[in-house]
Design a protein around this motif. Sequence first.
Motif, PDB file in Angstrom:
ATOM      1  N   LYS A 127      67.077  26.608 -82.850  1.00 33.01           N
ATOM      2  CA  LYS A 127      67.016  25.770 -84.046  1.00 33.01           C
ATOM      3  C   LYS A 127      68.274  25.881 -84.900  1.00 33.01           C
ATOM      4  O   LYS A 127      68.527  25.019 -85.754  1.00 33.01           O
ATOM      5  N   ALA A 128      69.060  26.931 -84.683  1.00 35.32           N
ATOM      6  CA  ALA A 128      70.307  27.103 -85.437  1.00 35.32           C
ATOM      7  C   ALA A 128      71.477  26.358 -84.806  1.00 35.32           C
ATOM      8  O   ALA A 128      72.476  26.109 -85.479  1.00 35.32           O
ATOM      9  N   THR A 129      71.358  25.993 -83.521  1.00 33.74           N
ATOM     10  CA  THR A 129      72.488  25.354 -82.843  1.00 33.74           C
ATOM     11  C   THR A 129      72.914  24.019 -83.468  1.00 33.74           C
ATOM     12  O   THR A 129      74.104  23.680 -83.370  1.00 33.74           O
ATOM     13  N   PRO A 130      72.021  23.219 -84.098  1.00 31.96           N
ATOM     14  CA  PRO A 130      72.497  21.963 -84.696  1.00 31.96           C
ATOM     15  C   PRO A 130      73.569  22.151 -85.771  1.00 31.96           C
ATOM     16  O   PRO A 130      74.284  21.197 -86.091  1.00 31.96           O
ATOM     17  N   LEU A 131      73.696  23.360 -86.304  1.00 31.72           N
ATOM     18  CA  LEU A 131      74.711  23.583 -87.333  1.00 31.72           C
ATOM     19  C   LEU A 131      76.124  23.397 -86.803  1.00 31.72           C
ATOM     20  O   LEU A 131      77.046  23.109 -87.566  1.00 31.72           O
ATOM     21  N   VAL A 167      81.353  19.808 -83.200  1.00 29.59           N
ATOM     22  CA  VAL A 167      80.891  20.099 -81.847  1.00 29.59           C
ATOM     23  C   VAL A 167      79.787  19.107 -81.491  1.00 29.59           C
ATOM     24  O   VAL A 167      78.818  18.954 -82.237  1.00 29.59           O
ATOM     25  N   VAL A 168      79.918  18.439 -80.344  1.00 30.62           N
ATOM     26  CA  VAL A 168      78.978  17.386 -79.973  1.00 30.62           C
ATOM     27  C   VAL A 168      77.832  18.005 -79.182  1.00 30.62           C
ATOM     28  O   VAL A 168      77.864  18.082 -77.946  1.00 30.62           O
ATOM     29  N   ASP A 169      76.805  18.466 -79.889  1.00 32.90           N
ATOM     30  CA  ASP A 169      75.581  18.925 -79.232  1.00 32.90           C
ATOM     31  C   ASP A 169      74.569  17.780 -79.277  1.00 32.90           C
ATOM     32  O   ASP A 169      74.906  16.659 -79.651  1.00 32.90           O
ATOM     33  N   ILE A 170      73.328  18.059 -78.913  1.00 36.41           N
ATOM     34  CA  ILE A 170      72.334  16.992 -78.860  1.00 36.41           C
ATOM     35  C   ILE A 170      72.025  16.442 -80.249  1.00 36.41           C
ATOM     36  O   ILE A 170      71.743  15.254 -80.417  1.00 36.41           O
ATOM     37  N   TYR A 171      72.099  17.296 -81.273  1.00 30.16           N
ATOM     38  CA  TYR A 171      71.866  16.809 -82.636  1.00 30.16           C
ATOM     39  C   TYR A 171      72.980  15.851 -83.052  1.00 30.16           C
ATOM     40  O   TYR A 171      72.720  14.825 -83.690  1.00 30.16           O
ATOM     41  N   THR A 179      74.155  22.125 -75.843  1.00 29.42           N
ATOM     42  CA  THR A 179      73.183  22.886 -76.632  1.00 29.42           C
ATOM     43  C   THR A 179      72.651  24.074 -75.843  1.00 29.42           C
ATOM     44  O   THR A 179      72.597  25.206 -76.347  1.00 29.42           O
ATOM     45  N   ILE A 180      72.248  23.835 -74.599  1.00 26.85           N
ATOM     46  CA  ILE A 180      71.716  24.918 -73.759  1.00 26.85           C
ATOM     47  C   ILE A 180      72.796  25.948 -73.479  1.00 26.85           C
ATOM     48  O   ILE A 180      72.537  27.160 -73.489  1.00 26.85           O
ATOM     49  N   TRP A 181      74.020  25.494 -73.238  1.00 20.66           N
ATOM     50  CA  TRP A 181      75.117  26.428 -72.962  1.00 20.66           C
ATOM     51  C   TRP A 181      75.407  27.307 -74.166  1.00 20.66           C
ATOM     52  O   TRP A 181      75.580  28.526 -74.030  1.00 20.66           O
ATOM     53  N   LEU A 182      75.473  26.703 -75.347  1.00 19.41           N
ATOM     54  CA  LEU A 182      75.700  27.485 -76.564  1.00 19.41           C
ATOM     55  C   LEU A 182      74.581  28.490 -76.784  1.00 19.41           C
ATOM     56  O   LEU A 182      74.826  29.646 -77.157  1.00 19.41           O
ATOM     57  N   LEU A 183      73.338  28.056 -76.552  1.00 20.27           N
ATOM     58  CA  LEU A 183      72.196  28.935 -76.738  1.00 20.27           C
ATOM     59  C   LEU A 183      72.257  30.122 -75.775  1.00 20.27           C
ATOM     60  O   LEU A 183      72.164  31.282 -76.192  1.00 20.27           O
ATOM     61  N   TRP A 202      84.472  24.404 -80.588  1.00 20.78           N
ATOM     62  CA  TRP A 202      83.352  25.120 -79.982  1.00 20.78           C
ATOM     63  C   TRP A 202      83.524  26.638 -79.961  1.00 20.78           C
ATOM     64  O   TRP A 202      82.509  27.350 -80.071  1.00 20.78           O
ATOM     65  N   PRO A 203      84.750  27.214 -79.819  1.00 23.35           N
ATOM     66  CA  PRO A 203      84.824  28.684 -79.843  1.00 23.35           C
ATOM     67  C   PRO A 203      84.332  29.287 -81.159  1.00 23.35           C
ATOM     68  O   PRO A 203      83.714  30.358 -81.159  1.00 23.35           O
TER      69      PRO A 203
END
Length: 256
Positions: free
Chosen positions: A195-199, A205-209, A46-50, A125-126
């Motif tokens: 807040k948009a990363t959970p999408l 993609v396995v993020d924290i959400y 999540t942090i990396w994507l952000l 993820w890309p």
Amino acid sequence: MRAFWKPHRIVMALIALAIVVWSVLTLRWDWVPNYLGLAAQGIWRTIWLLATSIVLGMALAIPLGLAQAVGPRILAWPARTFCTVIRGTPLLLQLWLLYYGLGSLFPTIPWIRQSEFWPILRQAWPYGLLALTLSFAGYEGEVMRGAFKGVPKGQLEAARAMGMPRLTILRRIWLPQALHRALPTLGGETVLQLKATPLVATITVVDIYAVASRVRQDTFITYEPLLLLAVVYMAITGIIVLGFRWFEQRIPSRVA
């Protein structure tokens, strides 16, 4: 220190403490050790994507804003169209168009399947990173347009009169002041980007959400994973807010 502990903040701190105590004593947390490793990976992703989408998005937003502010029509119109399309369509739609569109198109092109990039392009993820980057660039491109126009023209004209090259004016005068003006908005947009990363979980993609959703599916425990998820997002948001406040205080006032 005294200014921080105002009555309303003391009440909020007591309420938060009561919620934490109630949660610890009444809810189930025996599942946490089994998912610590996966949760750590999800938080990191999540942090990396952000962070990556913000850096790449700003790198694209600056020329987009500059093109709209002073660029010729051949550059201004495509930049304005891009920002309008991005801001006018939902991020989820953009994400699915990229993932199910490009993601379905690339396997049918032989030279892409045979290239060294195919092991990356076949992952999800890309496309999530690309969608987040383009979305951030579309919104911040419009913000940077206003920031560039907000810089006093007298300073730019004085720099030209002194014989400064255009790139030097942009690097030393125009861009720093525009970024300073856009910094408060950039902080808010960064929180919205978080807040948009959970999408991205909707394209596997396995993020924290996605980790919280997996816990709910495996254990049928609903509230506890969501509460921890809220705490994680609030903690990251707090770090973002404090970070931008620190930057605003450290930037020399003469830049404004």
